[in-house]
Every structure is written in structure tokens, then in C-alpha cells.
Design a protein around this motif. Structure first.
Motif, PDB file in Angstrom:
ATOM      1  N   GLY A 241       8.417  -8.553   3.129  1.00 11.07           N
ATOM      2  CA  GLY A 241       7.105  -7.988   3.439  1.00 11.07           C
ATOM      3  C   GLY A 241       7.205  -6.538   3.882  1.00 11.07           C
ATOM      4  N   ALA A 242       8.197  -6.244   4.724  1.00  8.02           N
ATOM      5  CA  ALA A 242       8.384  -4.862   5.185  1.00  8.02           C
ATOM      6  C   ALA A 242       8.725  -3.948   4.007  1.00  8.02           C
ATOM      7  CB  ALA A 242       9.499  -4.821   6.226  1.00  8.02           C
ATOM      8  N   TYR A 243       9.569  -4.438   3.104  1.00  2.00           N
ATOM      9  CA  TYR A 243       9.942  -3.666   1.916  1.00  2.00           C
ATOM     10  C   TYR A 243       8.705  -3.365   1.061  1.00  2.00           C
ATOM     11  CZ  TYR A 243      11.728  -2.882  -2.820  1.00  2.00           C
ATOM     12  OH  TYR A 243      11.960  -2.378  -4.083  1.00  2.00           O
ATOM     13  N   LEU A 244       7.873  -4.374   0.811  1.00  2.00           N
ATOM     14  CA  LEU A 244       6.659  -4.165   0.025  1.00  2.00           C
ATOM     15  C   LEU A 244       5.719  -3.181   0.719  1.00  2.00           C
ATOM     16  CD1 LEU A 244       5.828  -7.799  -1.187  1.00  2.00           C
ATOM     17  CD2 LEU A 244       6.919  -5.958  -2.489  1.00  2.00           C
ATOM     18  N   TYR A 245       5.592  -3.321   2.022  1.00  2.00           N
ATOM     19  CA  TYR A 245       4.713  -2.430   2.799  1.00  2.00           C
ATOM     20  C   TYR A 245       5.138  -0.974   2.623  1.00  2.00           C
ATOM     21  CZ  TYR A 245       2.037  -0.658   6.790  1.00  2.00           C
ATOM     22  OH  TYR A 245       1.160   0.043   7.591  1.00  2.00           O
ATOM     23  N   LEU A 246       6.456  -0.733   2.729  1.00  2.00           N
ATOM     24  CA  LEU A 246       6.955   0.636   2.625  1.00  2.00           C
ATOM     25  C   LEU A 246       6.943   1.146   1.189  1.00  2.00           C
ATOM     26  CD1 LEU A 246       9.899   0.399   5.178  1.00  2.00           C
ATOM     27  CD2 LEU A 246       7.706   1.562   5.495  1.00  2.00           C
ATOM     28  N   CYS A 247       6.846   0.211   0.241  1.00  2.00           N
ATOM     29  CA  CYS A 247       6.702   0.602  -1.173  1.00  2.00           C
ATOM     30  C   CYS A 247       5.232   0.804  -1.548  1.00  2.00           C
ATOM     31  CB  CYS A 247       7.322  -0.464  -2.075  1.00  2.00           C
ATOM     32  SG  CYS A 247       9.124  -0.497  -2.041  1.00  2.00           S
ATOM     33  N   ALA A 248       4.391   0.865  -0.545  1.00  2.00           N
ATOM     34  CA  ALA A 248       2.955   1.147  -0.702  1.00  2.00           C
ATOM     35  C   ALA A 248       2.130  -0.073  -1.098  1.00  2.00           C
ATOM     36  CB  ALA A 248       2.715   2.284  -1.693  1.00  2.00           C
ATOM     37  N   ASP A 249       2.724  -1.252  -1.100  1.00  7.00           N
ATOM     38  CA  ASP A 249       1.943  -2.476  -1.281  1.00  7.00           C
ATOM     39  C   ASP A 249       1.508  -2.928   0.118  1.00  7.00           C
ATOM     40  OD1 ASP A 249       0.777  -4.821  -2.042  1.00  7.00           O
ATOM     41  OD2 ASP A 249       2.525  -5.629  -3.084  1.00  7.00           O
ATOM     42  N   ILE A 250       0.635  -2.150   0.729  1.00  6.56           N
ATOM     43  CA  ILE A 250       0.303  -2.278   2.147  1.00  6.56           C
ATOM     44  C   ILE A 250      -0.254  -3.663   2.489  1.00  6.56           C
ATOM     45  CG2 ILE A 250      -1.064  -1.341   4.039  1.00  6.56           C
ATOM     46  CD1 ILE A 250       1.013   0.602   3.037  1.00  6.56           C
ATOM     47  N   LYS A 251      -1.282  -4.074   1.781  1.00  3.70           N
ATOM     48  CA  LYS A 251      -1.974  -5.315   2.119  1.00  3.70           C
ATOM     49  C   LYS A 251      -1.059  -6.524   1.994  1.00  3.70           C
ATOM     50  CE  LYS A 251      -6.162  -7.976   1.019  1.00  3.70           C
ATOM     51  NZ  LYS A 251      -7.390  -8.039   0.157  1.00  3.70           N
ATOM     52  N   ASN A 252      -0.362  -6.633   0.875  1.00  2.00           N
ATOM     53  CA  ASN A 252       0.519  -7.769   0.644  1.00  2.00           C
ATOM     54  C   ASN A 252       1.684  -7.770   1.624  1.00  2.00           C
ATOM     55  OD1 ASN A 252       1.262 -10.118  -0.706  1.00  2.00           O
ATOM     56  ND2 ASN A 252       2.520  -9.018  -2.194  1.00  2.00           N
ATOM     57  N   GLY A 253       2.271  -6.609   1.836  1.00  2.00           N
ATOM     58  CA  GLY A 253       3.402  -6.507   2.756  1.00  2.00           C
ATOM     59  C   GLY A 253       3.030  -6.881   4.168  1.00  2.00           C
ATOM     60  N   MET A 254       1.887  -6.417   4.627  1.00  3.28           N
ATOM     61  CA  MET A 254       1.430  -6.732   5.976  1.00  3.28           C
ATOM     62  C   MET A 254       1.190  -8.232   6.132  1.00  3.28           C
ATOM     63  SD  MET A 254      -1.786  -5.074   8.065  1.00  3.28           S
ATOM     64  CE  MET A 254      -1.050  -3.432   8.039  1.00  3.28           C
ATOM     65  N   ALA A 255       0.579  -8.848   5.130  1.00  2.00           N
ATOM     66  CA  ALA A 255       0.286 -10.284   5.182  1.00  2.00           C
ATOM     67  C   ALA A 255       1.575 -11.104   5.266  1.00  2.00           C
ATOM     68  CB  ALA A 255      -0.524 -10.699   3.964  1.00  2.00           C
ATOM     69  N   ILE A 256       2.583 -10.711   4.493  1.00  2.00           N
ATOM     70  CA  ILE A 256       3.849 -11.451   4.489  1.00  2.00           C
ATOM     71  C   ILE A 256       4.560 -11.314   5.832  1.00  2.00           C
ATOM     72  CG2 ILE A 256       6.156 -11.512   3.462  1.00  2.00           C
ATOM     73  CD1 ILE A 256       4.831 -10.811   0.785  1.00  2.00           C
ATOM     74  N   MET A 257       4.596 -10.112   6.397  1.00  2.00           N
ATOM     75  CA  MET A 257       5.223  -9.932   7.708  1.00  2.00           C
ATOM     76  C   MET A 257       4.522 -10.781   8.766  1.00  2.00           C
ATOM     77  SD  MET A 257       6.359  -5.924   8.074  1.00  2.00           S
ATOM     78  CE  MET A 257       4.818  -5.184   7.517  1.00  2.00           C
ATOM     79  N   LYS A 258       3.190 -10.809   8.736  1.00  2.43           N
ATOM     80  CA  LYS A 258       2.442 -11.610   9.710  1.00  2.43           C
ATOM     81  C   LYS A 258       2.701 -13.097   9.521  1.00  2.43           C
ATOM     82  CE  LYS A 258      -1.312  -8.334  10.618  1.00  2.43           C
ATOM     83  NZ  LYS A 258      -2.762  -8.051  10.485  1.00  2.43           N
ATOM     84  N   GLN A 259       2.859 -13.545   8.276  1.00  4.97           N
ATOM     85  CA  GLN A 259       3.198 -14.943   8.014  1.00  4.97           C
ATOM     86  C   GLN A 259       4.531 -15.314   8.663  1.00  4.97           C
ATOM     87  OE1 GLN A 259       3.235 -15.308   3.778  1.00  4.97           O
ATOM     88  NE2 GLN A 259       1.006 -15.589   3.579  1.00  4.97           N
ATOM     89  N   ALA A 260       5.524 -14.441   8.510  1.00  8.31           N
ATOM     90  CA  ALA A 260       6.849 -14.711   9.076  1.00  8.31           C
ATOM     91  C   ALA A 260       6.783 -14.792  10.598  1.00  8.31           C
ATOM     92  CB  ALA A 260       7.831 -13.622   8.643  1.00  8.31           C
ATOM     93  N   ILE A 261       6.015 -13.896  11.211  1.00  5.61           N
ATOM     94  CA  ILE A 261       5.854 -13.933  12.668  1.00  5.61           C
ATOM     95  C   ILE A 261       5.177 -15.226  13.088  1.00  5.61           C
ATOM     96  CG2 ILE A 261       4.722 -12.830  14.637  1.00  5.61           C
ATOM     97  CD1 ILE A 261       5.058 -10.145  13.108  1.00  5.61           C
ATOM     98  N   GLN A 262       4.166 -15.645  12.325  1.00  5.47           N
ATOM     99  CA  GLN A 262       3.453 -16.887  12.629  1.00  5.47           C
ATOM    100  C   GLN A 262       4.388 -18.092  12.564  1.00  5.47           C
ATOM    101  OE1 GLN A 262      -0.288 -17.472  13.300  1.00  5.47           O
ATOM    102  NE2 GLN A 262       1.086 -18.974  14.215  1.00  5.47           N
ATOM    103  N   ILE A 263       5.297 -18.105  11.619  1.00  6.66           N
ATOM    104  CA  ILE A 263       6.257 -19.210  11.488  1.00  6.66           C
ATOM    105  C   ILE A 263       7.152 -19.280  12.717  1.00  6.66           C
ATOM    106  CG2 ILE A 263       8.288 -20.000  10.195  1.00  6.66           C
ATOM    107  CD1 ILE A 263       6.826 -18.963   7.656  1.00  6.66           C
ATOM    108  N   TYR A 264       7.635 -18.123  13.188  1.00  7.00           N
ATOM    109  CA  TYR A 264       8.421 -18.116  14.416  1.00  7.00           C
ATOM    110  C   TYR A 264       7.610 -18.680  15.584  1.00  7.00           C
ATOM    111  CZ  TYR A 264      12.059 -15.098  12.348  1.00  7.00           C
ATOM    112  OH  TYR A 264      13.092 -14.582  11.577  1.00  7.00           O
TER     113      TYR A 264
END
Length: 291
Positions: A241-264
Motif C-alpha cells: 500500500g505504501a509503495y502504491l501511495y508513493l507511486c501516485a496511486d493515492i486512494k488505493n495505497g491509502m486504503a491498503i495501508m489502513k486495512q493492514a493497520i486494522q488487521i493488527y
């Protein structure tokens, strides 16, 4: 070889066999020499050691297995303390651990691992306290050690996997490719290889070395097909997610990072949740500062 460990192990066998120093000594090996050897103050030639073991009716293989077991126990104890301190991000605890390893190396200068342990522990100090600078001479020593070892085992992979933040990306990428080609699918090194590669992927992402990061984004999922690798898979999920975010896929990258945090959070992993949140804000802030 740690002669102190050899001497301690020799004494353990002697005491277990209820033998005195004089009972083992002969014209070529005095009781005082054996005593100094047991205290780690001197070494014995291989011939004298083998003769003394024979007088105790101890096989050389049995003796060396016990020596290696002692060394493994020390390493396991050190790694357990590292893990405990890392979850708390305890900089002062790491400073104390580094000082302990420095003292051990001063007492046993033939045991290079104590010095490497000190460097490793100090690396964690620098990871916890951004004001601390990792010394260049430490990094040079680690490079020299890693590139002179014929084969990396678990300890070498631990060094790479925890000092990656301070390494040059080109050298680190060479190490990462070597791990994928030689160690990531082999028995004893498989598990630690996956964590090491995830850490390399992380530093590529955080340093915005996105071309290099793309290599690990493609290669790591091939190593995580086992669904029981929950920690590794969720860490990759966050980093992807962080990689996608920094590659300018902002929305998708942010959603994936938040999903991972939610799992923790769902799993009750408080420290992992907090660490992921901090990394999330670092990624978002880094991108915000540049736009």
C-alpha cells in the motif's frame, strides 16, 4: 573460537566426571595450565586438548556439540532480548544491551560476534532515536564481514535484516537479490529470509527508491503463498500500500495501508498497530511535503 567457552565447557565435563585437575594433568599439561584454560585465560593446542578429553573419556564430537550448544544459547538469549526491546522501541534498553556486548568483546576479543552484536544493538538505538547517528565505521565493518563470509546463515541474515536502514541501496539490493537466489527457499533460512526481504522492501519504499522497490513488490508475494504466514503477509500488505501511495496511486495505497493497520488492531497487536500508524503518517507526510 571462544576459548572462554571452551574452558567453561571443559570444566563442566571434568566436574561431571568427578575428576580433579591433577587427575587430568600429565608431563605435557600441568594442572595450572588446565586451570587457566578453564578460566579462559589461555588456550590449549588441539593435541593437548584432545589428550585431556581422552583422559576424561569424552569424545571430541560430544565436547564440540556442547560448546556449540553454549554458543547457540547465548545467541538465542541475545536475540530474544532484541525482540523484546524492539516491540517497545526501547532506546535505553538497546543502549544497555550494546554496552553489555561491548564489555563481553573486551573480555573476549577473539569472539567477533560480541562486537557484531554491539553494532546490531546500536543500530536499534539509532532506529528508535533519530537523533543518534549510525557510525560509518560500523557500517564498513558490517560490509567487510558480510562480503567475506562464504555462506550466510541465520545470524548474517539478521544483521542485514536489521541494519538495512543504514545501508547503501545498491549494496542492499545486491544482498536482497542474493537472498532471493540462494536463501529464501532453503530450509533453515527460509523464515528469516522473508523478514529480511520485507525489511529491504520497506527501506526502498521509505527512501522512495521506487524502481528498486518494484522488484521486491513483485518477488516477495511468490514467497508468501503459505496462508499461515499472517505477520509476513500483513506486513507486505502494508508495504504494498505504501509503495502504491508513493507511486501516485493515492486512494488505493491509502486504503491498503489502513486495512493492514486494522488487521493488527483486530488481532490485538498493540505495538504493531502503533508502529504501523507511525509508518503510515511518515509515508503520507513525506508525500505531502513534496507536493
Amino acid at each position: 573460537m571462544d576459548y572462554k567457552n571452551l574452558g567453561e565447557t571443559f570444566k563442566l565435563f571434568r566436574m561431571n566426571h568427578n575428576l580433579s585437575l591433577k587427575q587430568i594433568a600429565d608431563e605435557n599439561l600441568s594442572a595450572s595450565q588446565i586451570s587457566r584454560f578453564e578460566r579462559g585465560e589461555t588456550e590449549l593446542t588441539a593435541a593437548k586438548l584432545f589428550t585431556a578429553l581422552d583422559r576424561m573419556h569424552v569424545e571430541v564430537g560430544e565436547f564440540m556439540d556442547e560448546v556449540r550448544g553454549h554458543q547457540r544459547t547465548e545467541t538465542i538469549r541475545f536475540m530474544s532480548r532484541l525482540t523484546e526491546l524492539e516491540y517497545r522501541r526501547d532506546a535505553d534498553g538497546f543502549r544497555k544491551l550494546a554496552a553489555e556486548q561491548r564489555a563481553l568483546f573486551q573480555e573476549n576479543p577473539s569472539v567477533e560476534q560480541y562486537h557484531l552484536n554491539e553494532i546490531l544493538a546500536y543500530g536499534f538505538v539509532c532506529k528508535c532515536d533519530r537523533a543518534e547517528q549510525f557510525p560509518k565505521e560500523y557500517l564498513d565493518e558490517i560490509y567487510d564481514y558480510l562480503f567475506c563470509v562464504d555462506e550466510w546463515k541465520i545470524y548474517e541474515l539478521i544483521l542485514i535484516g536489521n541494519l538495512y536502514l543504514f545501508m547503501d541501496i545498491q549494496k542492499l539490493h545486491l544482498m536482497g537479490q542474493e537472498i532471493i537466489n540462494r536463501y529464501a527457499t532453503r530450509g533453515a533460512t527460509r523464515s528469516i529470509s522473508k523478514i529480511t526481504l520485507l525489511n529491504i522492501f520497506e527501506t526502498c519504499v521509505m527512501r522512495k527508491e521506487l524502481q528498486t522497490a518494484a522488484y521486491y513488490d513483485e518477488q516477495i508475494p511468490k514467497l508468501l503463498e503459505d496462508e499461515t504466514l499472517l505477520y509476513e503477509r500483513n506486513l507486505y500488505h502494508f508495504l504494498h500500500g505504501a509503495y502504491l501511495y508513493l507511486c501516485a496511486d493515492i486512494k488505493n495505497g491509502m486504503a491498503i495501508m489502513k486495512q493492514a493497520i486494522q488487521i493488527y488492531e483486530w488481532l490485538g497487536c498493540e505495538n504493531l498497530t502503533q508502529n504501523a500508524r507511525e509508518d503510515y503518517h511518515r509515508v503520507v507526510q513525506t508525500q505531502s511535503d513534496e507536493t
